[in-house]
Scaffold this motif. Structure first.
Motif, PDB file in Angstrom:
ATOM      1  N   SER A 112      32.822  47.768  50.012  1.00  0.00           N
ATOM      2  CA  SER A 112      33.896  48.261  49.336  1.00  0.00           C
ATOM      3  C   SER A 112      35.054  47.280  49.219  1.00  0.00           C
ATOM      4  O   SER A 112      35.893  46.839  48.108  1.00  0.00           O
ATOM      5  CB  SER A 112      34.736  49.468  49.702  1.00  0.00           C
ATOM      6  OG  SER A 112      33.778  50.611  49.231  1.00  0.00           O
ATOM      7  N   LEU A 113      35.182  46.376  50.394  1.00  0.00           N
ATOM      8  CA  LEU A 113      36.262  45.567  50.657  1.00  0.00           C
ATOM      9  C   LEU A 113      35.726  44.308  51.150  1.00  0.00           C
ATOM     10  O   LEU A 113      34.422  44.090  51.438  1.00  0.00           O
ATOM     11  CB  LEU A 113      37.128  46.005  51.790  1.00  0.00           C
ATOM     12  CG  LEU A 113      37.809  47.361  51.647  1.00  0.00           C
ATOM     13  CD1 LEU A 113      38.580  47.666  52.898  1.00  0.00           C
ATOM     14  CD2 LEU A 113      38.663  47.485  50.402  1.00  0.00           C
ATOM     15  N   THR A 114      36.619  43.304  51.056  1.00  0.00           N
ATOM     16  CA  THR A 114      35.931  41.879  51.632  1.00  0.00           C
ATOM     17  C   THR A 114      36.580  41.703  52.763  1.00  0.00           C
ATOM     18  O   THR A 114      37.762  41.354  53.135  1.00  0.00           O
ATOM     19  CB  THR A 114      36.834  40.919  50.598  1.00  0.00           C
ATOM     20  OG1 THR A 114      36.290  40.989  49.288  1.00  0.00           O
ATOM     21  CG2 THR A 114      36.214  39.249  50.911  1.00  0.00           C
TER      22      THR A 114
ATOM     23  N   ARG B  27      35.816  52.386  37.336  1.00  0.00           N
ATOM     24  CA  ARG B  27      36.814  51.510  38.076  1.00  0.00           C
ATOM     25  C   ARG B  27      38.167  51.490  37.267  1.00  0.00           C
ATOM     26  O   ARG B  27      39.349  51.706  37.954  1.00  0.00           O
ATOM     27  CB  ARG B  27      36.392  50.170  38.495  1.00  0.00           C
ATOM     28  CG  ARG B  27      35.106  50.098  39.771  1.00  0.00           C
ATOM     29  CD  ARG B  27      34.917  48.713  39.937  1.00  0.00           C
ATOM     30  NE  ARG B  27      33.800  48.817  40.945  1.00  0.00           N
ATOM     31  CZ  ARG B  27      32.490  48.408  40.691  1.00  0.00           C
ATOM     32  NH1 ARG B  27      32.297  48.192  39.363  1.00  0.00           N
ATOM     33  NH2 ARG B  27      31.496  48.740  41.294  1.00  0.00           N
TER      34      ARG B  27
ATOM     35  N   LYS C 204      38.782  45.257  44.519  1.00  0.00           N
ATOM     36  CA  LYS C 204      38.168  44.769  45.674  1.00  0.00           C
ATOM     37  C   LYS C 204      38.987  43.959  46.569  1.00  0.00           C
ATOM     38  O   LYS C 204      38.628  42.703  46.772  1.00  0.00           O
ATOM     39  CB  LYS C 204      36.700  44.310  45.497  1.00  0.00           C
ATOM     40  CG  LYS C 204      35.701  44.259  46.799  1.00  0.00           C
ATOM     41  CD  LYS C 204      34.529  43.756  46.487  1.00  0.00           C
ATOM     42  CE  LYS C 204      33.717  43.749  47.509  1.00  0.00           C
ATOM     43  NZ  LYS C 204      32.129  43.524  47.263  1.00  0.00           N
TER      44      LYS C 204
ATOM     45  N   SER D 129      39.225  50.129  46.748  1.00  0.00           N
ATOM     46  CA  SER D 129      38.654  48.985  46.281  1.00  0.00           C
ATOM     47  C   SER D 129      38.819  49.056  44.464  1.00  0.00           C
ATOM     48  O   SER D 129      39.207  47.904  44.102  1.00  0.00           O
ATOM     49  CB  SER D 129      36.966  49.123  46.745  1.00  0.00           C
ATOM     50  OG  SER D 129      36.670  47.901  45.854  1.00  0.00           O
TER      51      SER D 129
ATOM     52  N   ARG E 204      35.979  53.299  47.970  1.00  0.00           N
ATOM     53  CA  ARG E 204      35.418  52.929  46.551  1.00  0.00           C
ATOM     54  C   ARG E 204      36.419  53.091  45.748  1.00  0.00           C
ATOM     55  O   ARG E 204      36.995  52.123  44.913  1.00  0.00           O
ATOM     56  CB  ARG E 204      34.214  53.812  46.187  1.00  0.00           C
ATOM     57  CG  ARG E 204      32.858  53.655  47.156  1.00  0.00           C
ATOM     58  CD  ARG E 204      31.848  54.495  46.585  1.00  0.00           C
ATOM     59  NE  ARG E 204      30.808  54.690  47.799  1.00  0.00           N
ATOM     60  CZ  ARG E 204      29.545  55.103  47.743  1.00  0.00           C
ATOM     61  NH1 ARG E 204      29.414  55.540  46.427  1.00  0.00           N
ATOM     62  NH2 ARG E 204      28.747  54.996  48.583  1.00  0.00           N
TER      63      ARG E 204
END
Length: 273
Positions: free
Chosen positions: A118-120, A12, A57, A52, A49
């Motif tokens: 991958s996301l909120t 990341r 994220k 994110s 991904r």
């Protein structure tokens, strides 16, 4: 693409640095870099991904208002397109049509799951609300097809009432004509769909419906096979050529309801009858 399979903290951080370096070159280099990645991914939805990682994220509100929003928007449109394909798949296309519809549904589900991983996603957010409606529509479409499986199998393997003495009536396989090709292809399409969505059903919200259909179809199919085998052991009771054709059809169906081994057992029992 292997690095996307498991996004560690180190990976990341690398993605964020890569994006930062691209943006330093020119204002639109970041989205252009993502576009290059997007075009080369075997599973395009995994671009989320990277998104994110770059944005730490974010929630869907932030992502939908960012310079990378188009990637999410395109993937949501892809779900809509696949939903329409699943809704309208042609049963007369037989096995291939059912397998393709199941694959299309699985991909739509995979895109949906990628958004949530991958996301909120917020319930009333620009992407969250839309995604929730899409998931409901996908589940409803899957259940609509699944509800037709048992009837299609019954039409492909028809029964007829037979009177046995007095008022007793029982159902036996109807063997006056060979299997109807159109009915068999329709049943194969729906059974291929049934088999093809096995792994995605629970996550997709239609696992209970699929399990119930599977129990009902397995019960009726197993009973039909036993009736046919009884006829094969007593040739005077029906047309043996048609009985053999229906039994082979039932074996094909059993492979999709149970597994290949179940179909092989039916064929061995038929050979021994």
């Amino acid at each position: 693409q292997g690095w996307l399979a498991r996004m560690t903290d180190e990976r990341r951080a690398t993605a964020r640095l890569m994006y930062k370096d691209a943006v330093a070159l020119c204002d639109d280099a970041g989205p252009r870099l993502m576009e290059i990645l997007f075009a080369r991914l075997a599973e395009p939805w995994t671009i989320l991904r990277v998104l994110s990682a770059v944005m730490l994220k974010p929630d869907d509100r932030y992502a939908a208002g960012s310079e990378l929003a188009d990637f999410g928007a395109r993937l949501l449109r892809a779900i809509d397109q696949r939903l329409e394909q699943v809704k309208s798949f042609d049963y007369e296309g037989g096995l291939a049509a059912g397998e393709e519809a199941a694959r299309t549904l699985r991909i739509a589900g995979a895109i949906s799951e990628e958004f949530e991983q991958s996301l909120t996603m917020t319930r009333d957010g620009p992407w969250g609300e839309r995604l929730a409606k899409q998931k409901q529509a996908l589940a409803a479409s899957a259940e609509s097809h699944l509800r037709k499986v048992e009837k299609a199998v019954t039409e492909a393997l028809p029964m007829q009432p037979v009177r046995i003495g007095g008022r007793t009536v029982r159902a036996e396989p109807r063997l006056g004509a060979p299997p109807d090709r159109v009915a068999v292809e329709k049943a194969k399409a729906l059974l291929a769909f049934f088999a093809g969505v096995r792994a995605a059903a629970a996550q997709g919200g239609y696992g209970t419906a699929r399990a119930k259909v599977g129990e009902d179809v397995a019960h009726s199919l197993d009973g039909y096979v036993e009736e046919l085998l009884a006829i094969l052991r007593a040739p005077e009771k029906g047309d043996m050529d048609n009985a053999a054709l229906f039994l082979e059809t039932a074996a094909d169906f059993s492979a999709m309801v149970h597994d290949d081994q179940a179909a092989q057992i039916i064929r061995r029992r038929a050979a021994a009858a």
